[in-house]
Write a protein that holds these residues in place. Structure first.
Motif, short mmCIF file in Angstrom:
data_model
loop_
_atom_site.label_atom_id
_atom_site.label_comp_id
_atom_site.label_asym_id
_atom_site.label_seq_id
_atom_site.Cartn_x
_atom_site.Cartn_y
_atom_site.Cartn_z
N PRO A 33 65.21 47.29 2.13
CA PRO A 33 65.93 48.41 3.65
C PRO A 33 66.27 46.42 4.99
O PRO A 33 64.79 45.75 5.18
CB PRO A 33 65.20 48.74 4.00
CG PRO A 33 64.48 49.17 2.76
CD PRO A 33 64.32 47.87 2.09
N ALA A 34 67.48 46.19 5.27
CA ALA A 34 67.27 45.28 6.49
C ALA A 34 66.04 45.62 7.07
O ALA A 34 66.03 46.35 7.96
CB ALA A 34 68.71 45.61 6.87
N ASP A 35 65.95 44.38 8.41
CA ASP A 35 65.24 44.93 9.42
C ASP A 35 66.31 44.81 10.55
O ASP A 35 66.94 43.88 10.34
CB ASP A 35 64.18 43.09 9.41
CG ASP A 35 63.29 42.90 9.17
OD1 ASP A 35 62.85 44.14 7.92
OD2 ASP A 35 62.09 41.95 9.62
N ASN A 36 66.48 45.04 11.92
CA ASN A 36 67.26 46.04 12.10
C ASN A 36 66.38 45.26 13.62
O ASN A 36 65.57 46.06 13.64
CB ASN A 36 68.29 47.03 12.19
CG ASN A 36 69.01 47.03 11.13
OD1 ASN A 36 69.86 45.86 11.22
ND2 ASN A 36 68.87 48.29 10.54
N ALA A 37 67.65 45.34 15.01
CA ALA A 37 66.62 45.23 16.42
C ALA A 37 67.43 46.12 16.51
O ALA A 37 68.10 46.29 17.44
CB ALA A 37 66.88 44.18 16.73
N ILE A 38 66.70 47.57 16.22
CA ILE A 38 67.39 48.62 16.73
C ILE A 38 66.01 49.87 16.26
O ILE A 38 65.19 49.42 15.62
CB ILE A 38 67.79 49.56 15.70
CG1 ILE A 38 69.33 48.40 16.05
CG2 ILE A 38 68.67 50.93 16.20
CD1 ILE A 38 70.53 48.50 15.00
N LEU A 39 65.98 50.91 17.76
CA LEU A 39 64.58 51.10 17.42
C LEU A 39 64.51 51.91 16.99
O LEU A 39 65.60 52.88 16.88
CB LEU A 39 63.85 51.37 18.88
CG LEU A 39 64.11 50.58 20.16
CD1 LEU A 39 63.24 51.64 21.62
CD2 LEU A 39 62.69 49.80 20.45
N THR A 40 63.30 52.60 15.98
CA THR A 40 62.87 53.91 14.88
C THR A 40 62.05 53.97 16.05
O THR A 40 61.66 55.69 15.13
CB THR A 40 62.98 53.64 13.55
OG1 THR A 40 62.23 52.32 13.53
CG2 THR A 40 64.20 53.04 13.48
N ARG A 41 61.05 53.71 17.32
CA ARG A 41 60.58 54.54 18.09
C ARG A 41 61.04 54.18 19.47
O ARG A 41 61.00 52.74 19.58
CB ARG A 41 59.15 53.83 17.10
CG ARG A 41 57.75 54.82 18.00
CD ARG A 41 56.58 54.15 16.98
NE ARG A 41 55.68 52.46 16.87
CZ ARG A 41 55.31 52.77 18.16
NH1 ARG A 41 54.57 53.81 19.04
NH2 ARG A 41 55.07 51.25 18.13
N GLU A 42 60.16 55.35 20.35
CA GLU A 42 60.67 55.11 21.51
C GLU A 42 59.65 53.77 21.95
O GLU A 42 58.63 53.85 21.50
CB GLU A 42 60.94 56.11 22.31
CG GLU A 42 62.18 57.27 22.22
CD GLU A 42 61.65 58.05 22.86
OE1 GLU A 42 61.49 58.28 24.19
OE2 GLU A 42 62.59 59.18 22.48
N GLY A 101 72.08 53.28 1.26
CA GLY A 101 71.17 53.03 1.28
C GLY A 101 70.97 52.91 -0.46
O GLY A 101 70.14 52.12 -1.17
N ASN A 102 70.45 54.51 -0.61
CA ASN A 102 69.96 54.39 -1.61
C ASN A 102 70.70 54.20 -3.22
O ASN A 102 69.83 53.82 -4.06
CB ASN A 102 69.73 55.98 -1.95
CG ASN A 102 67.81 56.22 -1.12
OD1 ASN A 102 67.21 56.05 -0.45
ND2 ASN A 102 68.14 57.29 -0.06
N LYS A 103 71.56 54.27 -3.05
CA LYS A 103 72.56 54.62 -3.92
C LYS A 103 72.76 52.80 -4.48
O LYS A 103 73.07 52.36 -5.33
CB LYS A 103 74.53 55.24 -4.03
CG LYS A 103 74.86 54.85 -5.15
CD LYS A 103 76.20 55.82 -4.28
CE LYS A 103 77.35 55.66 -5.50
NZ LYS A 103 76.75 56.64 -6.73
N MET A 104 72.77 51.96 -3.33
CA MET A 104 73.35 50.47 -3.99
C MET A 104 71.85 50.07 -3.78
O MET A 104 71.61 48.73 -4.72
CB MET A 104 73.30 50.22 -2.06
CG MET A 104 75.20 49.62 -1.68
SD MET A 104 76.78 49.43 -3.21
CE MET A 104 76.12 48.48 -3.98
N GLY A 105 71.10 50.71 -3.08
CA GLY A 105 69.48 49.38 -3.81
C GLY A 105 69.12 50.26 -5.79
O GLY A 105 68.69 49.40 -6.36
N ALA A 106 69.34 52.11 -5.16
CA ALA A 106 69.35 51.63 -7.72
C ALA A 106 70.41 50.87 -8.10
O ALA A 106 69.95 50.51 -9.51
CB ALA A 106 70.21 52.97 -7.31
N GLY A 107 71.88 50.53 -8.00
CA GLY A 107 72.05 49.43 -8.30
C GLY A 107 71.27 48.11 -8.87
O GLY A 107 71.86 47.61 -9.68
#
Lengths: 553, 216
Positions: A183-192, A167-173
């Protein structure tokens, strides 16, 4: 003790749309029965703990039902490979969980260009935004706010998924080129949340999630819907939606465990069997008064199938990128080329979505593009140079809704219950080919801006020697503006049968250039809210109202 | 008609109606206990996989990490239709090993490689299944993961399977400074305007009329 076969609302399909509708209706005490031809999945049904986890992706967790061949699956014929899952959760059981929203312009593509079957949505982004927000809260979206390329979105349940080295490498590009990215929104919990564990960045999202971190509806909507009293019947394969005097009366289903047929009677029927299954079932439900299938008096059921146009671009760099960690399909995206610019020779645009790879076997076997490590003496050097030094860029284009891209019934081949299977025909429009070809060059440009590229490989347009990946299946029973241009009105109510609704991705008139589940689920939540608020009026309607005449909220 | 439900547990596990579906699915992790190979078959298979992925440079040979056992789990046992990858059943697979047999085992390594090259040319479908299963097998073995950890900087954190540990302990978070330079915009609903179609698309604009005069 008996189980009633009478209900207020019958929902067909327990996936993204059906779960959202069932939960929202039952929140207000509406009685719901939901029929699902698959069953519940156990966390250990996922391959993440097995040494053969990478192999299982082309076996028990293959996305294509023709490969998987589970008893609950139905085969498809034709030239495409629609990727579907049958079970409580539907295709969310193995989806990416990438959670972008459509943009405002996506709802006005008829105004913008109107090419082929393109129409304006009957609603705007602003109409749908409140339901995006409701749905985001239900599923627990991971998000970083502040994306300048999209309208403001509310804070997520948790922060965005970690970007990792890729993510950081492509972001810099992207920054070096002055291009949009986020950064992508994801339907993935990053908090319980509830009983679901937060993501631990295991890197294998497309085999489902044994932690419940990915928002499949078996862990998001269904526990709450069942607590609300929804009667969810698994192994219940619908054979026919029944109609009498112009109104849906319910459906007949086959209990796959016993082989017995049962009839559910309902005041309202909601179809949510995905953009292959819903038109299949409507076409299977031909009956007196509806000789060409239900809701199909204008012949549009099954037409305007969209998959998105795709190319997968694999890039290998001269440094470690940890590609086996983190959110597999969507780390970030650039929407620099999202809007139509006809100077490029095509209409519509695309997202460049940054993803990762899997483990060492996948790397040796060509990652996403068939760049397979040679056998013999050259194997070790190739593997060592490529493994975990990789970034994937999906060129995800908006494909035109073309009337001849369609789902029809295959009469000679049947599923395990003896029901006719769908035939799926899809050809990329020349506009979409040009779009992807142009996008491939932009992906390469971004990779070179990001760092030193040591190798590249691509699926080319339309996948490796085949039609595009059919994992975003959309448009086959679209909502629209008039009974001539669509299957439903703007409330997802079929023009032909006023108490028959369609709330899966078949209802999307255009597909945008992003993953569609957040949008289809927002549409489903909106339709459920409408049914909830206008239940008596809908039940009393003998004719489906126009968009202007419908009572609205 | 209503359906009767109640406390009617199946009399035994086999009576669970779901059990009839199990045979219709490939067991995750393969079929246990796995096929047994004869000594000759084992040598043939180990010889083949060692040519496909030669050991060395800190990596074990496939024959040293029991790739054969992985094959044994993922080849469907006799009586099980080979409906899933690698799409070849026990009898046919063992028959192919037997056909190579002691002649192959006793041949010079150069001749063994030539045999494999001929197989790749003449029977690419079978050869590629053999190769792919070898790659899946080899890169699943814990000693190979350990070799990757030890020898490849890019793979130093790799674990044997994605769960239960995941990689949050070694996963980089975003570099927040990157976001200071992000650019972007979007077209608002009220700003959408008709475009002039490219030449190739002239005449393809549809005639759908929109209620309320929104477009076209």
């Amino acid at each position: 003790m008996t189980r009633s076969n009478e209900t207020d609302v019958l929902v067909i399909g327990a996936g993204a749309g059906g779960a959202a509708v069932s939960k929202r209706l039952s929140d207000d005490g509406i009685k719901v029965i939901c029929l699902e031809q698959g069953d519940w999945l156990h966390p250990l049904d996922h391959p993440h703990l097995y040494d053969g986890w990478e192999l299982e992706r082309i076996r028990s967790w293959d996305w294509h039902s023709n490969v998987r061949q589970f008893p609950e699956d139905y085969p498809t014929t034709g030239n495409a490979a629609p990727m579907m899952m049958n079970g409580v959760g539907g295709s969310t059981l193995h989806y990416a969980g990438a959670w972008p929203r459509f943009k405002p312009v996506d709802f006005r593509k008829g105004t913008e260009h109107g090419v082929e079957g393109t129409i304006d949505w009957p609603i705007s982004y602003e109409d749908l935004e409140p339901f995006y927000a409701i749905n985001d809260a239900e599923i627990g979206v991971a998000r970083r706010v502040g994306d300048p390329g999209n309208p403001p979105r509310p804070e997520g349940w948790g922060p965005a998924s970690r970007g990792g080295k890729i993510g950081n490498k492509m972001g810099a590009g992207f920054n070096k080129l002055g291009w949009h990215w986020w950064p992508a929104d994801n339907a993935i919990l990053t908090r319980e949340k509830d009983t679901r564990l937060s993501c631990n960045d295991c890197g294998f999202c497309l085999g489902g999630c044994p932690r419940g971190s990915i928002a499949s509806t078996d862990v998001t909507y269904w526990p709450k819907a069942i607590r609300n009293g929804v009667d969810l019947r698994t192994n219940a394969r619908v054979e026919k939606v029944n109609v009498k005097n112009g109104k849906a009366t319910g459906a007949t289903y086959i209990d796959r465990l016993t082989g017995e047929r049962h009839e559910i009677t309902a005041k309202i029927v909601v179809m949510a069997a995905n953009a292959i299954g819903t038109p299949r079932l409507l076409l299977m439900s031909a009956q007196p008064g509806h000789p060409d299938g239900l809701a199909n008096s204008n012949g549009l059921v099954g037409r305007h199938l969209m998959f998105h146009s795709w190319s997968f671009e694999d890039f290998w760099f001269d440094e470690p990128l940890d590609g086996f960690k983190g959110p597999e399909p969507a780390v970030s995206y650039s929407q620099q080329f999202y809007d139509t610019n006809t100077d490029r020779g095509f209409v519509n645009g695309f997202s460049l979505q940054v993803g990762t790879a899997l483990g060492p076997a996948n790397s040796a076997l060509g990652t996403n593009t068939g760049n397979t490590a040679p056998w013999g003496p050259g194997h070790r050097k190739f593997f060592n140079d490529h493994f975990a030094r990789h970034a994937l860029v999906y060129v995800q284009g908006e494909d035109l809704p073309v009337a001849t891209n369609r789902v029809t019934l295959e009469t000679d081949i049947v599923d395990s219950s003896g029901l006719p299977v769908p035939h799926v025909h899809y050809e990329l429009h020349e506009n979409d080919r040009r779009l992807i070809e142009w996008g491939r060059a932009r992906a390469l440009e971004a990779a070179h801006a990001a760092g030193t590229v040591i190798d590249t490989a691509s699926t080319g347009i339309g996948g490796v020697d085949g039609p595009p990946p059919g994992w975003h299946i959309m448009g086959t029973c679209r909502m629209g503006n008039t009974p001539e241009d669509s299957v439903t009105n703007k409330w997802n109510q079929t023009w032909d049968v006023p108490n028959l609704f369609i709330t899966d991705a078949s209802s999307l008139p255009t597909g945008a250039a992003v993953n569609p589940t957040s949008t289809l689920q927002a549409v489903a939540v909106r339709a459920a809210e409408y049914i909830k608020r206008r239940f008596p009026e809908i039940v009393g309607q003998k004719v489906t109202p126009s968009n202007t005449d419908a009572p609205g909220f | 008609m209503d359906i009767a439900i109640g406390p009617r547990p199946p009399r035994n596990a086999e009576a669970d109606p779901r059990s009839k579906f199990r045979a219709g699915k490939p067991p995750i992790g393969g079929w246990l206990p796995g096929l047994a190979f004869t000594p000759t078959q084992t040598v043939v298979l180990n010889t083949i996989v060692d040519h496909l992925i030669p050991g060395g440079d800190g990596f074990p040979a496939p024959s040293e990490v029991n790739v054969v056992a992985f094959f044994g789990k993922y080849l469907p046992p006799d009586g099980q239709e080979p409906r899933w990858f690698p799409f070849i059943g026990e009898v046919e697979f063992k028959g192919r090993l037997d056909a190579l047999g002691e002649d192959f085992n006793g041949a010079d390594p150069t001749d063994q490689i030539e045999t494999l090259q001929l197989m790749e040319q003449r029977d690419p479908v079978f050869f590629h299944r053999l190769r792919d299963l070898t790659y899946y097998a080899y890169y699943s073995r814990p000693p190979v993961i350990a070799a990757i950890n030890k020898n490849l900087e890019a793979g130093k954190d790799l674990r044997n399977s994605p769960q239960p540990y995941g990689y949050s302990d070694t996963m980089d978070d975003w570099n927040d400074q990157l976001f200071n330079n992000v650019q972007g915009s979007y077209t608002r609903t009220e700003d959408v305007r008709p475009v002039e179609l490219p030449d190739a698309l002239r005449g393809t604009r549809n005639n759908h009329k929109v209620e309320g005069g929104l477009s076209v």
